[in-house]
Design a protein around this motif. Sequence first.
Motif, PDB file in Angstrom:
ATOM      1  N   MET A 182     -57.296 -15.904 -43.022  1.00 59.38           N
ATOM      2  CA  MET A 182     -56.760 -16.186 -41.796  1.00 59.38           C
ATOM      3  C   MET A 182     -57.377 -16.071 -40.329  1.00 59.38           C
ATOM      4  SD  MET A 182     -53.350 -13.698 -42.731  1.00 59.38           S
ATOM      5  CE  MET A 182     -53.417 -12.760 -41.152  1.00 59.38           C
ATOM      6  N   GLU A 183     -56.765 -16.700 -39.498  1.00 59.01           N
ATOM      7  CA  GLU A 183     -57.553 -16.916 -38.136  1.00 59.01           C
ATOM      8  C   GLU A 183     -56.551 -16.767 -36.980  1.00 59.01           C
ATOM      9  OE1 GLU A 183     -59.428 -20.509 -37.993  1.00 59.01           O
ATOM     10  OE2 GLU A 183     -60.975 -19.866 -39.359  1.00 59.01           O
ATOM     11  N   PHE A 184     -56.963 -16.163 -36.027  1.00 60.17           N
ATOM     12  CA  PHE A 184     -56.104 -16.163 -34.790  1.00 60.17           C
ATOM     13  C   PHE A 184     -56.067 -17.456 -33.851  1.00 60.17           C
ATOM     14  CE2 PHE A 184     -54.140 -14.679 -31.066  1.00 60.17           C
ATOM     15  CZ  PHE A 184     -52.797 -14.235 -31.444  1.00 60.17           C
ATOM     16  N   THR A 185     -55.417 -17.804 -33.368  1.00 62.99           N
ATOM     17  CA  THR A 185     -55.632 -19.071 -32.041  1.00 62.99           C
ATOM     18  C   THR A 185     -54.778 -18.566 -30.841  1.00 62.99           C
ATOM     19  OG1 THR A 185     -53.923 -20.492 -33.047  1.00 62.99           O
ATOM     20  CG2 THR A 185     -55.849 -20.771 -33.682  1.00 62.99           C
ATOM     21  N   ASP A 186     -55.368 -18.917 -29.819  1.00 60.74           N
ATOM     22  CA  ASP A 186     -54.744 -18.474 -28.389  1.00 60.74           C
ATOM     23  C   ASP A 186     -55.035 -19.805 -27.791  1.00 60.74           C
ATOM     24  OD1 ASP A 186     -53.689 -17.356 -26.168  1.00 60.74           O
ATOM     25  OD2 ASP A 186     -55.582 -16.019 -25.770  1.00 60.74           O
ATOM     26  N   LEU A 187     -53.819 -20.390 -27.254  1.00 60.24           N
ATOM     27  CA  LEU A 187     -53.771 -21.626 -26.461  1.00 60.24           C
ATOM     28  C   LEU A 187     -53.775 -21.122 -24.995  1.00 60.24           C
ATOM     29  CD1 LEU A 187     -53.551 -24.540 -26.315  1.00 60.24           C
ATOM     30  CD2 LEU A 187     -51.126 -24.552 -26.161  1.00 60.24           C
ATOM     31  N   VAL A 188     -54.904 -21.356 -24.595  1.00 63.49           N
ATOM     32  CA  VAL A 188     -55.044 -20.858 -23.066  1.00 63.49           C
ATOM     33  C   VAL A 188     -54.661 -21.711 -22.190  1.00 63.49           C
ATOM     34  CG1 VAL A 188     -56.862 -19.727 -21.440  1.00 63.49           C
ATOM     35  CG2 VAL A 188     -57.024 -19.563 -23.828  1.00 63.49           C
ATOM     36  N   VAL A 189     -53.369 -21.673 -21.557  1.00 60.50           N
ATOM     37  CA  VAL A 189     -52.575 -22.571 -20.783  1.00 60.50           C
ATOM     38  C   VAL A 189     -52.936 -22.182 -19.376  1.00 60.50           C
ATOM     39  CG1 VAL A 189     -50.428 -23.667 -20.287  1.00 60.50           C
ATOM     40  CG2 VAL A 189     -50.927 -22.800 -22.398  1.00 60.50           C
ATOM     41  N   PRO A 190     -53.607 -22.990 -18.477  1.00 56.61           N
ATOM     42  CA  PRO A 190     -53.642 -22.575 -16.973  1.00 56.61           C
ATOM     43  C   PRO A 190     -52.604 -22.139 -16.452  1.00 56.61           C
ATOM     44  CG  PRO A 190     -54.755 -24.561 -17.391  1.00 56.61           C
ATOM     45  CD  PRO A 190     -54.042 -24.360 -18.764  1.00 56.61           C
ATOM     46  N   GLN A 191     -52.561 -21.123 -15.739  1.00 57.96           N
ATOM     47  CA  GLN A 191     -51.354 -20.390 -14.819  1.00 57.96           C
ATOM     48  C   GLN A 191     -50.224 -20.030 -15.639  1.00 57.96           C
ATOM     49  OE1 GLN A 191     -49.976 -24.031 -12.340  1.00 57.96           O
ATOM     50  NE2 GLN A 191     -52.231 -24.859 -11.936  1.00 57.96           N
ATOM     51  N   VAL A 192     -50.357 -19.935 -16.856  1.00 60.34           N
ATOM     52  CA  VAL A 192     -49.415 -19.486 -17.821  1.00 60.34           C
ATOM     53  C   VAL A 192     -49.826 -18.513 -18.730  1.00 60.34           C
ATOM     54  CG1 VAL A 192     -47.598 -20.064 -19.668  1.00 60.34           C
ATOM     55  CG2 VAL A 192     -48.065 -21.619 -17.809  1.00 60.34           C
ATOM     56  N   GLY A 193     -50.878 -18.461 -19.484  1.00 62.47           N
ATOM     57  CA  GLY A 193     -51.596 -17.610 -20.352  1.00 62.47           C
ATOM     58  C   GLY A 193     -53.125 -17.671 -20.224  1.00 62.47           C
ATOM     59  N   ASP A 194     -53.760 -17.621 -19.067  1.00 64.56           N
ATOM     60  CA  ASP A 194     -55.222 -17.659 -18.761  1.00 64.56           C
ATOM     61  C   ASP A 194     -55.710 -16.374 -18.443  1.00 64.56           C
ATOM     62  OD1 ASP A 194     -54.225 -18.132 -16.322  1.00 64.56           O
ATOM     63  OD2 ASP A 194     -55.650 -19.814 -15.965  1.00 64.56           O
ATOM     64  N   ASN A 195     -54.906 -15.201 -18.594  1.00 63.29           N
ATOM     65  CA  ASN A 195     -55.349 -14.086 -17.756  1.00 63.29           C
ATOM     66  C   ASN A 195     -56.468 -13.276 -18.728  1.00 63.29           C
ATOM     67  OD1 ASN A 195     -55.105 -10.934 -17.801  1.00 63.29           O
ATOM     68  ND2 ASN A 195     -54.281 -11.592 -15.836  1.00 63.29           N
ATOM     69  N   LEU A 196     -57.564 -12.979 -18.086  1.00 63.55           N
ATOM     70  CA  LEU A 196     -58.730 -12.256 -18.865  1.00 63.55           C
ATOM     71  C   LEU A 196     -58.476 -11.033 -19.371  1.00 63.55           C
ATOM     72  CD1 LEU A 196     -62.116 -13.339 -17.258  1.00 63.55           C
ATOM     73  CD2 LEU A 196     -61.214 -14.112 -19.515  1.00 63.55           C
ATOM     74  N   GLY A 197     -57.469 -10.322 -18.477  1.00 65.86           N
ATOM     75  CA  GLY A 197     -57.129  -8.970 -18.962  1.00 65.86           C
ATOM     76  C   GLY A 197     -56.269  -9.098 -20.120  1.00 65.86           C
ATOM     77  N   GLU A 198     -55.445  -9.781 -20.254  1.00 68.77           N
ATOM     78  CA  GLU A 198     -54.744 -10.221 -21.558  1.00 68.77           C
ATOM     79  C   GLU A 198     -55.687 -10.554 -22.755  1.00 68.77           C
ATOM     80  OE1 GLU A 198     -51.349  -9.390 -22.049  1.00 68.77           O
ATOM     81  OE2 GLU A 198     -51.705  -8.401 -20.018  1.00 68.77           O
ATOM     82  N   ALA A 199     -56.511 -11.447 -22.376  1.00 70.19           N
ATOM     83  CA  ALA A 199     -57.566 -11.761 -23.526  1.00 70.19           C
ATOM     84  C   ALA A 199     -58.304 -10.716 -24.026  1.00 70.19           C
ATOM     85  CB  ALA A 199     -58.481 -12.711 -22.905  1.00 70.19           C
ATOM     86  N   ARG A 200     -58.563  -9.492 -23.264  1.00 71.64           N
ATOM     87  CA  ARG A 200     -59.334  -8.319 -23.491  1.00 71.64           C
ATOM     88  C   ARG A 200     -58.424  -7.515 -24.236  1.00 71.64           C
ATOM     89  NH1 ARG A 200     -63.841  -6.545 -22.089  1.00 71.64           N
ATOM     90  NH2 ARG A 200     -64.375  -7.732 -20.484  1.00 71.64           N
ATOM     91  N   LYS A 201     -57.065  -7.183 -23.982  1.00 67.71           N
ATOM     92  CA  LYS A 201     -56.173  -6.490 -24.669  1.00 67.71           C
ATOM     93  C   LYS A 201     -55.812  -7.091 -25.979  1.00 67.71           C
ATOM     94  CE  LYS A 201     -51.397  -5.096 -24.027  1.00 67.71           C
ATOM     95  NZ  LYS A 201     -50.282  -5.176 -23.270  1.00 67.71           N
ATOM     96  N   LEU A 202     -55.728  -8.557 -26.143  1.00 67.97           N
ATOM     97  CA  LEU A 202     -55.518  -9.233 -27.482  1.00 67.97           C
ATOM     98  C   LEU A 202     -56.909  -8.754 -28.292  1.00 67.97           C
ATOM     99  CD1 LEU A 202     -54.358 -11.021 -29.534  1.00 67.97           C
ATOM    100  CD2 LEU A 202     -55.237 -13.013 -28.127  1.00 67.97           C
ATOM    101  N   SER A 203     -57.998  -9.214 -27.905  1.00 69.57           N
ATOM    102  CA  SER A 203     -59.287  -9.107 -28.506  1.00 69.57           C
ATOM    103  C   SER A 203     -59.323  -7.523 -29.215  1.00 69.57           C
ATOM    104  CB  SER A 203     -60.137  -9.268 -27.791  1.00 69.57           C
ATOM    105  OG  SER A 203     -60.405 -10.608 -27.473  1.00 69.57           O
ATOM    106  N   ARG A 204     -58.918  -6.533 -28.259  1.00 65.97           N
ATOM    107  CA  ARG A 204     -59.191  -5.137 -28.557  1.00 65.97           C
ATOM    108  C   ARG A 204     -58.183  -4.855 -29.751  1.00 65.97           C
ATOM    109  NH1 ARG A 204     -58.238  -2.368 -23.665  1.00 65.97           N
ATOM    110  NH2 ARG A 204     -60.283  -3.208 -23.255  1.00 65.97           N
ATOM    111  N   TRP A 205     -56.897  -5.333 -29.610  1.00 69.29           N
ATOM    112  CA  TRP A 205     -56.137  -5.080 -30.695  1.00 69.29           C
ATOM    113  C   TRP A 205     -56.306  -5.760 -32.052  1.00 69.29           C
ATOM    114  CZ3 TRP A 205     -53.467  -7.652 -34.286  1.00 69.29           C
ATOM    115  CH2 TRP A 205     -52.232  -7.061 -34.814  1.00 69.29           C
ATOM    116  N   LEU A 206     -57.065  -7.151 -32.026  1.00 67.86           N
ATOM    117  CA  LEU A 206     -57.448  -7.672 -33.324  1.00 67.86           C
ATOM    118  C   LEU A 206     -58.530  -6.891 -33.901  1.00 67.86           C
ATOM    119  CD1 LEU A 206     -57.530 -11.411 -32.017  1.00 67.86           C
ATOM    120  CD2 LEU A 206     -56.232 -10.326 -33.746  1.00 67.86           C
TER     121      LEU A 206
END
Length: 140
Positions: free
Chosen positions: A1-25
């Motif tokens: 299994m792998e996780f993919t994150d489509l990084v959409v400008p202005q919608v889902g490109d927040n680095l804080g959220e990327a950190r939160k997701l990475s920490r959860w993984l």
Amino acid sequence: MEFTDLVVPQVGDNLGEARKLSRWLYDNLGPDFPIHFLRFHPDYKMMDLPHTPVKTLEEHCRVAREEGLKYVYVGNVPGHPWEHTYCPGCGSIAIKRYGFDITGWNLDADNRCVKCGYQLPIVGSLSSSVSEERFLPVIN
């Protein structure tokens, strides 16, 4: 299994959220769980947004690595050096990719790095069909 994150400008490109997701993984699935940060391109009903800047994807990867993930990738940017799998033991390319194609397999039959012997957490082996043509003609 792998996780993919489509990084959409202005919608889902927040680095804080990327950190939160990475920490959860990391906390829930471990440091060996792969994550791909994918480049968005305008299409269909989202034509008003720009392509994801490659620098944004690289920053997301940096954050994921800071959180301890070992297998972090840039996706939808063929030719980017972070689309390959690197051996955590010696840093050499273990699996070389170009887009959706595997162009190099530097693992032995037990999925150990051929340079240093590091055991990569891969189940299975390279399919024999990987060298076959991806696209077959419709008319012979």
